[in-house]
Design a protein around this motif. Structure first.
Motif, PDB file in Angstrom:
ATOM      1  N   LYS A   1       0.736  -1.284  -0.104  1.00  0.00           N
ATOM      2  CA  LYS A   1       0.083  -0.163   0.092  1.00  0.00           C
ATOM      3  C   LYS A   1       0.776   1.334   0.175  1.00  0.00           C
ATOM      4  CE  LYS A   1      -3.890  -2.096   2.549  1.00  0.00           C
ATOM      5  NZ  LYS A   1      -3.472  -3.493   2.784  1.00  0.00           N
TER       6      LYS A   1
ATOM      7  N   SER B   1       1.932   1.538  -3.535  1.00  0.00           N
ATOM      8  CA  SER B   1       0.940   2.029  -4.417  1.00  0.00           C
ATOM      9  C   SER B   1       0.725   3.522  -4.066  1.00  0.00           C
ATOM     10  CB  SER B   1      -0.456   1.461  -4.024  1.00  0.00           C
ATOM     11  OG  SER B   1      -0.426   0.028  -4.385  1.00  0.00           O
ATOM     12  N   GLY B   2       0.788   3.903  -2.735  1.00  0.00           N
ATOM     13  CA  GLY B   2       0.499   5.452  -2.419  1.00  0.00           C
ATOM     14  C   GLY B   2       1.589   6.076  -3.047  1.00  0.00           C
TER      15      GLY B   2
ATOM     16  N   ALA C   1       3.193   5.600  -5.816  1.00  0.00           N
ATOM     17  CA  ALA C   1       3.289   5.555  -7.058  1.00  0.00           C
ATOM     18  C   ALA C   1       1.742   6.617  -7.477  1.00  0.00           C
ATOM     19  CB  ALA C   1       2.411   4.086  -7.699  1.00  0.00           C
ATOM     20  N   GLU C   2       0.893   6.567  -6.777  1.00  0.00           N
ATOM     21  CA  GLU C   2      -0.241   7.373  -6.756  1.00  0.00           C
ATOM     22  C   GLU C   2       0.220   9.023  -6.869  1.00  0.00           C
ATOM     23  OE1 GLU C   2      -3.270   6.640  -3.869  1.00  0.00           O
ATOM     24  OE2 GLU C   2      -4.100   8.437  -4.033  1.00  0.00           O
ATOM     25  N   VAL C   3       0.950   9.162  -5.645  1.00  0.00           N
ATOM     26  CA  VAL C   3       1.478  10.441  -5.369  1.00  0.00           C
ATOM     27  C   VAL C   3       2.434  11.208  -6.551  1.00  0.00           C
ATOM     28  CG1 VAL C   3       2.930  12.101  -3.965  1.00  0.00           C
ATOM     29  CG2 VAL C   3       1.466  10.357  -2.822  1.00  0.00           C
TER      30      VAL C   3
ATOM     31  N   GLY D   1       1.892  10.107  -9.506  1.00  0.00           N
ATOM     32  CA  GLY D   1       1.218  10.155 -10.816  1.00  0.00           C
ATOM     33  C   GLY D   1       1.627   8.993 -11.829  1.00  0.00           C
TER      34      GLY D   1
ATOM     35  N   GLN E   1       0.313   5.522 -10.817  1.00  0.00           N
ATOM     36  CA  GLN E   1      -0.679   4.478 -10.439  1.00  0.00           C
ATOM     37  C   GLN E   1      -0.954   3.386 -11.468  1.00  0.00           C
ATOM     38  OE1 GLN E   1      -1.539   7.597 -10.848  1.00  0.00           O
ATOM     39  NE2 GLN E   1      -3.473   7.831  -9.953  1.00  0.00           N
ATOM     40  N   ASP E   2      -0.812   3.756 -12.549  1.00  0.00           N
ATOM     41  CA  ASP E   2      -1.102   2.703 -13.572  1.00  0.00           C
ATOM     42  C   ASP E   2       0.409   1.892 -13.952  1.00  0.00           C
ATOM     43  OD1 ASP E   2      -0.022   5.204 -14.513  1.00  0.00           O
ATOM     44  OD2 ASP E   2      -1.211   4.757 -16.603  1.00  0.00           O
TER      45      ASP E   2
ATOM     46  N   LEU F   1       2.328   0.907 -11.472  1.00  0.00           N
ATOM     47  CA  LEU F   1       2.883   0.298 -10.478  1.00  0.00           C
ATOM     48  C   LEU F   1       4.038  -0.627 -10.462  1.00  0.00           C
ATOM     49  CD1 LEU F   1       2.596   0.415  -7.121  1.00  0.00           C
ATOM     50  CD2 LEU F   1       1.177  -1.490  -7.379  1.00  0.00           C
TER      51      LEU F   1
ATOM     52  N   SER G   1      -2.353  10.636   0.323  1.00  0.00           N
ATOM     53  CA  SER G   1      -2.700   9.312  -0.426  1.00  0.00           C
ATOM     54  C   SER G   1      -3.465   8.573   0.564  1.00  0.00           C
ATOM     55  CB  SER G   1      -1.681   8.491  -1.035  1.00  0.00           C
ATOM     56  OG  SER G   1      -1.883   7.000  -1.285  1.00  0.00           O
TER      57      SER G   1
ATOM     58  N   GLU H   1      -4.332   5.412   0.368  1.00  0.00           N
ATOM     59  CA  GLU H   1      -3.873   3.961   0.530  1.00  0.00           C
ATOM     60  C   GLU H   1      -2.569   4.009   1.241  1.00  0.00           C
ATOM     61  OE1 GLU H   1      -3.626   2.159  -3.076  1.00  0.00           O
ATOM     62  OE2 GLU H   1      -3.490   0.246  -2.424  1.00  0.00           O
TER      63      GLU H   1
END
Length: 456
Positions: A187, A190-191, A193-195, A197, A199-200, A202, A261, A263
């Motif tokens: 997590k 993932s977080g 990766a999200e931050v 940009g 996330q797709d 990962l 994030s 997650e």
RNA sequence: GUGGUUGUAGCUCAGCUGGUUAGAGCGUCGGUUUGUGGUACCGAAAGUCGCCGGUUCGAACCCGGUCUUCCACCCCA
């Protein structure tokens, strides 16, 4: 013409001494598994291909040993497919079974298949060989043993705490001090990766990050850029590359990176729960270390990720790994059953113990006493005594042939047999047994009773 | 799967730039007389030089392929 015998690449024979050493590790691990409340299961060495294929990623599929169908399998392949020479499509037609690649996926299959007989949470352990069509290297084989312990049916983070303790308990029992248990959380990854940009992306992101200590910061950034992660995102990672200090300060740093994030924040909460538990309970010899670059990953980890490194100075890949997978059984149709588990790499542990000279000296078992063969009637008398000794739990044997005494003594030496009994005419006449201690050279005349009690 | 590396008696290795019957140490086996070892001495056996093919008058040594070993990728225990 006799052919030179050989075994397939990446496989090994084990001599009696090696088996003893391996059994020592097996027994140590098994007893700790049981102390922690795990129960053993076993699964077949091969599974239906459909059970295994696609569970380990593209790379994994390539490394799965496929078993050819029985019979005239090619005749059932239609001409178009045959002409196309497409190995992937062809494989699924001519091979419907495959050798076990790990113990986790078969376990997931087992859980789904036996869900009505299992009382959850189910704690099982499994010690069996697995096979990978990999190219061998040091500590990397095509047939090797995994020792897995997993819990399914509990989302409690106490499981993670227990598994860290289990690692510590096993390595302590083996005398292997200073192992590093690295921990991370999917997590958190993932977080991040999200931050940034991504996330797709990962997987690409984590694979690149995982190489940090191997290829360095610049190369990692380069690889991320190549995989299409924007420069602006990579810039946000900078604090990650400079992560230092103790566990708490690293967590604080992560918190600030991940505060946007949801997650990622959840991942940090999990991490803090686990580390707080371990801090309170303590570890005997292992070191728990946060490693945000740890992304070894079976694609199914969803929470904690573990990996164990051998003590510093030993050149060896990881000797254990594991993690939390919330939806493993989902693949086989059973939803909402969370699992978490760890694995010990027996073969690598054996290499490390050998390297550090940590095997106890007494583990190679040999027979305790050898009776010298002086001929037929003496042998009969010997066999009677041997029978008595064996019934009293003393391993004993008669040298089978009447060879020169020197030869028989040499044999005892080579096999490190600690005692020799001489039972000849004079001993038979006096109903005594001459017992010789092969280390000290001392000899004494004993009755059968005394012989048994001395050797017991 | 990609690139590199290794392969000589059971084991560890020699074998100079291709040249006659390929060596050593350790181990094995036998002996140094008859019921006492791990030491010593003497002696022996053991190799189609990974395998297949090529170059050459001639190859363990050069070239190609293949298998194996180890290493780096990839990935992982």
């Amino acid at each position: 013409m006799a052919q030179k015998p050989s075994i397939p690449k990446g496989t090994r024979d084990f001599n009696p001494e090696e088996v003893s050493k391996r059994n020592y590790i097996f027994n140590t691990i098994r007893s700790q598994f049981e102390v922690f409340g795990f129960q053993p299961i076993e699964t077949p060495s091969f599974e239906n291909s459909s059970t295994l294929m696609g569970k380990y990623g593209e790379e994994g599929d390539r490394l799965i040993f496929k078993i050819l169908n029985s019979g005239d399998y090619l005749s059932k392949v239609d001409d178009d497919l045959y002409q196309a020479k497409d190995s992937n499509r062809m494989t699924s037609r001519i091979s419907e079974k495959a050798l076990r690649y790990d113990l986790t996926v078969p376990f997931a299959r087992y859980v789904v298949q036996h869900q009505n007989e299992i009382d959850f949470p189910f704690k099982r352990y499994q010690i069996q060989p697995v096979w990978r069509a990999d190219r061998p290297q040091k500590g990397r084989f095509r047939e090797f043993y995994q020792c897995d312990a997993d819990v399914v049916g509990s989302k409690s983070l106490w499981q993670e705490v227990e598994f860290i303790q289990l690692y510590d308990a096993v390595f302590t029992a083996l005398g292997l001090k200073g192992t590093t248990i690295k921990i991370n959380n999917r997590k958190i990854l993932s977080g991040i990766a999200e931050v940034i940009g991504a996330q797709d992306k990962l997987i690409d992101f984590t694979v690149a990050l995982d190489k940090l200590d191997k290829i360095g910061e610049e190369k990692v950034k380069e690889e991320m850029l190549n995989k299409g992660i924007p420069q602006s995102g990579i810039d946000k990672l900078q604090p990650l590359f400079n992560l230092t200090g103790n566990f708490a300060s690293q967590v604080d740093e992560l918190k600030s990176i991940l505060n946007t994030s949801e997650e990622g924040t959840k991942g940090i909460e999990e991490l803090e729960f686990i580390t707080k538990g371990i801090e309170t309970l303590g570890l005997k010899t292992a070191i728990l270390q946060l490693d945000v670059t740890l992304a070894r990953g079976l694609n199914y980890y969803t929470g904690a990720i573990f990996e164990v490194a051998a003590p510093e100075g030993v050149k060896m890949g990881s000797i254990g790994g594991g993690g939390r997978y919330d939806d493993l059984t989902g693949i086989f149709g059973l939803k909402d059953v969370s699992g978490v588990g760890i694995s010990f790499g027996l073969d690598r542990i054996a290499l490390v113990l050998e390297d550090l000279n940590l095997f106890p000296e007494t583990i190679t078992n040999t027979v305790k006493v050898l009776f010298i063969n002086f001929g037929e009637s003496e042998s009969m008398a010997s066999m009677k005594a041997i029978k008595e000794l064996r019934e009293n739990g003393v391993s004993a044997e008669l040298f089978p042939d009447k060879k020169k005494t020197i030869k028989q003594f040499n044999y005892a030496n080579k096999r490190c047999i600690p005692f020799v009994v001489l039972l000849g005419e004079s001993e038979i006449a006096s109903k005594t047994y001459t017992l010789k201690n092969m280390n000290s050279g001392e000899q004494q005349q004993l009755t059968l009773e005394d012989l048994i009690s001395t050797l017991q």
